[in-house]
Scaffold this motif. Structure first.
Motif, mmCIF file in Angstrom:
data_model
loop_
_atom_site.group_PDB
_atom_site.id
_atom_site.type_symbol
_atom_site.label_atom_id
_atom_site.label_comp_id
_atom_site.label_asym_id
_atom_site.label_seq_id
_atom_site.Cartn_x
_atom_site.Cartn_y
_atom_site.Cartn_z
ATOM 1 N N ALA A 6 -26.320 -11.385 30.277
ATOM 2 C CA ALA A 6 -26.856 -10.678 29.111
ATOM 3 C C ALA A 6 -25.825 -10.630 27.997
ATOM 4 C CB ALA A 6 -27.275 -9.264 29.502
ATOM 5 N N ALA A 7 -24.575 -10.353 28.350
ATOM 6 C CA ALA A 7 -23.508 -10.284 27.345
ATOM 7 C C ALA A 7 -23.285 -11.647 26.689
ATOM 8 C CB ALA A 7 -22.220 -9.785 27.990
ATOM 9 N N ASN A 8 -23.307 -12.709 27.506
ATOM 10 C CA ASN A 8 -23.133 -14.060 26.965
ATOM 11 C C ASN A 8 -24.280 -14.452 26.042
ATOM 12 O OD1 ASN A 8 -20.736 -14.400 28.326
ATOM 13 N ND2 ASN A 8 -21.668 -15.412 30.103
ATOM 14 N N LYS A 9 -25.489 -14.044 26.428
ATOM 15 C CA LYS A 9 -26.676 -14.335 25.621
ATOM 16 C C LYS A 9 -26.554 -13.656 24.248
ATOM 17 C CE LYS A 9 -31.172 -15.190 24.764
ATOM 18 N NZ LYS A 9 -31.681 -16.526 24.389
ATOM 19 N N ILE A 10 -26.162 -12.393 24.252
ATOM 20 C CA ILE A 10 -25.995 -11.666 22.985
ATOM 21 C C ILE A 10 -24.940 -12.352 22.125
ATOM 22 C CG2 ILE A 10 -25.151 -9.510 21.962
ATOM 23 C CD1 ILE A 10 -26.508 -8.037 24.316
ATOM 24 N N ARG A 11 -23.815 -12.723 22.754
ATOM 25 C CA ARG A 11 -22.711 -13.339 22.013
ATOM 26 C C ARG A 11 -23.151 -14.654 21.364
ATOM 27 N NH1 ARG A 11 -19.378 -13.222 26.015
ATOM 28 N NH2 ARG A 11 -18.916 -11.045 25.676
ATOM 29 N N SER A 12 -23.861 -15.484 22.116
ATOM 30 C CA SER A 12 -24.281 -16.787 21.586
ATOM 31 C C SER A 12 -25.354 -16.627 20.503
ATOM 32 C CB SER A 12 -24.792 -17.689 22.717
ATOM 33 O OG SER A 12 -25.967 -17.155 23.292
ATOM 34 N N GLU A 13 -26.253 -15.648 20.660
ATOM 35 C CA GLU A 13 -27.297 -15.429 19.653
ATOM 36 C C GLU A 13 -26.705 -14.891 18.348
ATOM 37 O OE1 GLU A 13 -30.423 -16.196 19.464
ATOM 38 O OE2 GLU A 13 -30.662 -17.008 21.468
ATOM 39 N N VAL A 14 -25.721 -13.996 18.465
ATOM 40 C CA VAL A 14 -25.080 -13.446 17.267
ATOM 41 C C VAL A 14 -24.397 -14.560 16.479
ATOM 42 C CG1 VAL A 14 -23.208 -11.953 16.435
ATOM 43 C CG2 VAL A 14 -24.809 -11.108 18.175
ATOM 44 N N LYS A 15 -23.750 -15.496 17.181
ATOM 45 C CA LYS A 15 -23.062 -16.607 16.511
ATOM 46 C C LYS A 15 -24.030 -17.489 15.725
ATOM 47 C CE LYS A 15 -19.036 -17.108 19.553
ATOM 48 N NZ LYS A 15 -18.372 -17.968 20.572
ATOM 49 N N ARG A 16 -25.298 -17.517 16.141
ATOM 50 C CA ARG A 16 -26.296 -18.351 15.453
ATOM 51 C C ARG A 16 -26.796 -17.718 14.158
ATOM 52 N NH1 ARG A 16 -31.344 -18.865 18.636
ATOM 53 N NH2 ARG A 16 -31.843 -20.478 17.120
ATOM 54 N N ARG A 17 -26.531 -16.433 13.950
ATOM 55 C CA ARG A 17 -27.137 -15.725 12.818
ATOM 56 C C ARG A 17 -26.381 -15.947 11.513
ATOM 57 N NH1 ARG A 17 -30.285 -15.331 17.131
ATOM 58 N NH2 ARG A 17 -32.130 -14.079 16.663
ATOM 59 N N ARG A 18 -27.148 -16.118 10.429
ATOM 60 C CA ARG A 18 -26.615 -16.150 9.075
ATOM 61 C C ARG A 18 -27.511 -15.240 8.238
ATOM 62 N NH1 ARG A 18 -23.705 -18.421 11.935
ATOM 63 N NH2 ARG A 18 -22.700 -20.459 11.740
ATOM 64 N N THR A 19 -26.944 -14.200 7.683
ATOM 65 C CA THR A 19 -27.736 -13.239 6.913
ATOM 66 C C THR A 19 -27.175 -13.174 5.500
ATOM 67 O OG1 THR A 19 -28.144 -11.971 8.929
ATOM 68 C CG2 THR A 19 -28.579 -10.860 6.838
ATOM 69 N N PHE A 20 -27.986 -13.546 4.513
ATOM 70 C CA PHE A 20 -27.469 -13.612 3.151
ATOM 71 C C PHE A 20 -28.517 -13.194 2.128
ATOM 72 C CE2 PHE A 20 -29.650 -17.588 3.657
ATOM 73 C CZ PHE A 20 -30.083 -17.960 2.392
ATOM 74 N N ALA A 21 -28.043 -12.823 0.947
ATOM 75 C CA ALA A 21 -28.914 -12.466 -0.173
ATOM 76 C C ALA A 21 -28.755 -13.507 -1.268
ATOM 77 C CB ALA A 21 -28.540 -11.090 -0.711
ATOM 78 N N ILE A 22 -29.795 -13.649 -2.085
ATOM 79 C CA ILE A 22 -29.726 -14.489 -3.281
ATOM 80 C C ILE A 22 -29.687 -13.557 -4.486
ATOM 81 C CG2 ILE A 22 -30.855 -16.266 -4.638
ATOM 82 C CD1 ILE A 22 -31.959 -17.475 -2.231
ATOM 83 N N ILE A 23 -28.659 -13.718 -5.318
ATOM 84 C CA ILE A 23 -28.484 -12.832 -6.464
ATOM 85 C C ILE A 23 -28.372 -13.659 -7.736
ATOM 86 C CG2 ILE A 23 -27.385 -10.995 -5.131
ATOM 87 C CD1 ILE A 23 -24.674 -11.991 -6.112
ATOM 88 N N SER A 24 -28.787 -13.068 -8.853
ATOM 89 C CA SER A 24 -28.667 -13.769 -10.131
ATOM 90 C C SER A 24 -29.087 -12.853 -11.264
ATOM 91 C CB SER A 24 -29.562 -15.014 -10.164
ATOM 92 O OG SER A 24 -30.909 -14.648 -10.413
#
Length: 541
Positions: A6-24
């Motif tokens: 479970a810990a390894n699964k969480i770690r690998s899934e977190v590494k896949r995430r990219r969370t960003f905003a578009i601003i202008s």
């Protein structure tokens, strides 16, 4: 699932995430770029034409009726998609400065930002304000300079402007070959190849032509003086510009720069690939009690946005929660730290703008939506039982005020319901005066009043009358001396009002009036900003 697994699964899934905003700044092409990122990630098959607002299509990220009528974004929206084995959470923000509070709060929920600059107008005031917010939080920024299919400023001038105005090194990843009628494409400095421009449609696909090598005689022959000029500029910046340094980028000291034309699907894919390759995965979040690591086993999350009536048929409210740590599972019991109450999460959703899908699981970095009827407020922390308090979600002192009444007195209850809900989601600030019955609306910009009046009419069936107020400044106030605080409130009761979390504010008509109050009451501290809880203040004035 065993604990190590479970810990390894969480770690690998977190590494896949990219969370960003578009601003202008408004009209730089932010919503168009959002559409095209969705298009290239395969999340949508056809992009809503931002130009053809009178047609049946609208931008996928613009769902509110007033947005479709005006062709602007006035609310932040969330979209999730997958690209190259990464899960991307894209947050589109309002470009209009009147909605800067909403944008500021969204920026607390992301790990990176894409800044869109209009190639003709260069750096504009709202761009600078948003960038200051990003820099204060050390948010990494990718820069996309748009509209090179038109006559715009010289790319060297734009590069210089980015560096001087934004106070960070610009590192061109691509470089434009020509502009306007002579726009031939962009040269990818990382891959040493030119992507040849072809006017795009609103669909993905078509032949993509690349020509390899800066010294390729075929490119020089085909594009003549246009390419010769670009090549000189490229050789110049390769000598003068610093090399890309990921550590400097992650610290907000360097920005990769891309040129293109979002409306033509051009130069967008390079941005998406760089985001996946270089933008950070979710980082630790500081709570008052401790540092919360994203790959911890236990779930924590923060409500950074509340939106009423996303689905008019259900009259519900959706709390947007940034997952700070661990794994969310559908049906898990969550504690609302503010109230101590338990929330059963059986109907949590993910988003592609107005489309909702029931969510079975989510990980740190993801943005999830929890439909509710007023249980969750801005800034609420959700945990599996631990008491944690995250800070940094701001409300700014309003600069404009209106008294609000209802045309039909029989709709007074609906007016208060609507304003309470709109106040809780942060669309407007609602103040309840100590003396008098008329509610006061406070806003950063005039357009907020127009949007609230429109939403009261369409979502709550209330015709509201907004009248000018004698006030034009508010300051929240605190004191370490309870006797002085009580005396101040009693002697100034006609100027005291309470906001949506019952934090008291002092309302005045002029800066001079505020200065007099400060001089007469040295034990009272006045504040331009409060945090979501109403308890933590900063920027004393």
């Amino acid at each position: 699932m065993s604990q190590p697994t479970a810990a390894n699964k969480i770690r690998s899934e977190v590494k896949r995430r990219r969370t960003f905003a578009i601003i202008s700044h408004p009209d730089a092409g932010k919503t168009t770029l959002t559409e095209k990122l969705l298009l290239f990630a395969g999340a949508i098959q056809i992009a809503g034409s931002v130009k053809a607002r009178k047609a049946s299509r609208h931008a996928s990220s613009d769902w509110m009726e007033i947005e479709k009528q005006r062709g602007i974004s006035v609310a932040s929206s969330v979209m999730q998609m997958e690209y190259q084995d990464c899960v991307i959470n894209l947050l589109d923000t309002p470009g209009h400065q009147d909605f800067s509070e909403d944008t500021y709060r969204v920026l607390t929920a992301v790990d990176a930002a894409i800044m869109v600059i209009d190639g003709a107008n260069g750096i504009e005031p709202q761009t600078i304000r948003l960038l200051e917010v990003c820099r204060a939080r050390h948010t990494p920024i990718i820069t996309f300079i748009n509209k090179f299919d038109r006559e715009v400023q010289e790319p060297l001038d734009l590069l210089s402007e980015v560096e001087s105005h934004l106070g960070m090194d610009g590192v061109p990843f691509t470089w434009p070959v020509g502009m306007g009628k002579h726009f031939a494409g962009v040269f990818d400095l990382q891959k040493d190849r030119m992507r040849v421009f072809k006017a795009g449609q609103d669909k993905r696909g078509g032949d993509v032509e690349f020509m390899q090598g800066l010294d390729n005689p075929q490119i020089a022959e085909r594009f003549g003086s246009t390419f010769a000029k670009a090549r000189e500029e490229i050789e110049l910046i390769q000598e003068a510009a610093p090399a890309f340094d990921q550590a400097a980028f992650l610290a907000g000291e360097q920005t990769p720069i891309f040129f293109g034309s979002a409306v033509n699907n051009f130069g967008v894919q390079e941005v998406l690939e760089t985001l996946v390759q270089w933008a950070p995965a979710p980082s630790p979040r500081q709570a008052l009690e401790r540092l919360v690591e994203p790959d911890e086993n236990k779930f924590t999350g923060v409500v950074f946005k509340v939106q009423a009536n996303m689905d008019p048929a259900h009259r519900d409210r959706v709390a947007f929660v940034r997952v700070s740590s661990g794994r969310f599972e559908r049906g898990m019991r969550l504690k609302i730290v503010r109230t101590g109450k338990e929330l059963r999460s059986s109907n949590v959703v993910s988003f592609l703008s107005q489309r909702r899908d029931i969510l079975d699981e989510a990980y740190a970095g993801d943005v999830i939506g929890i439909p509710n009827h007023g249980v969750l407020h801005l800034g609420d922390v959700l945990t599996e039982g631990e008491t944690l308090h995250f800070t940094g979600l701001p409300f700014f002192a309003p600069e404009l005020f209106r008294e609000v009444e209802v045309k039909d007195p029989l709709r007074s209850k609906q007016l208060r319901t609507g304003l309470t809900q709109l106040g809780e989601e942060g669309a407007i600030q609602v103040f309840r005066p100590e003396i008098g019955s008329a509610l006061l609306l406070g806003a950063v910009g005039q357009l907020q009043f127009e949007v609230v009046a429109h939403r009261l009419k369409t979502e709550y069936n209330v015709d509201a009358i907004l009248r000018p107020s004698r006030y034009n400044m508010a300051r929240w106030f605190t004191s370490d001396d309870p006797v002085a605080l009580k005396k101040f409130m009693q002697s100034n009761s006609q100027h005291i009002a309470y906001d949506v979390v019952n934090a008291p504010a002092f309302l005045v008509s002029s800066p001079a009036q505020l200065r007099v109050a400060q001089d007469l009451n040295p034990a009272i501290e006045f504040h331009m900003m409060r945090e979501h809880s109403g308890q933590v203040f900063s920027q004393t004035q």
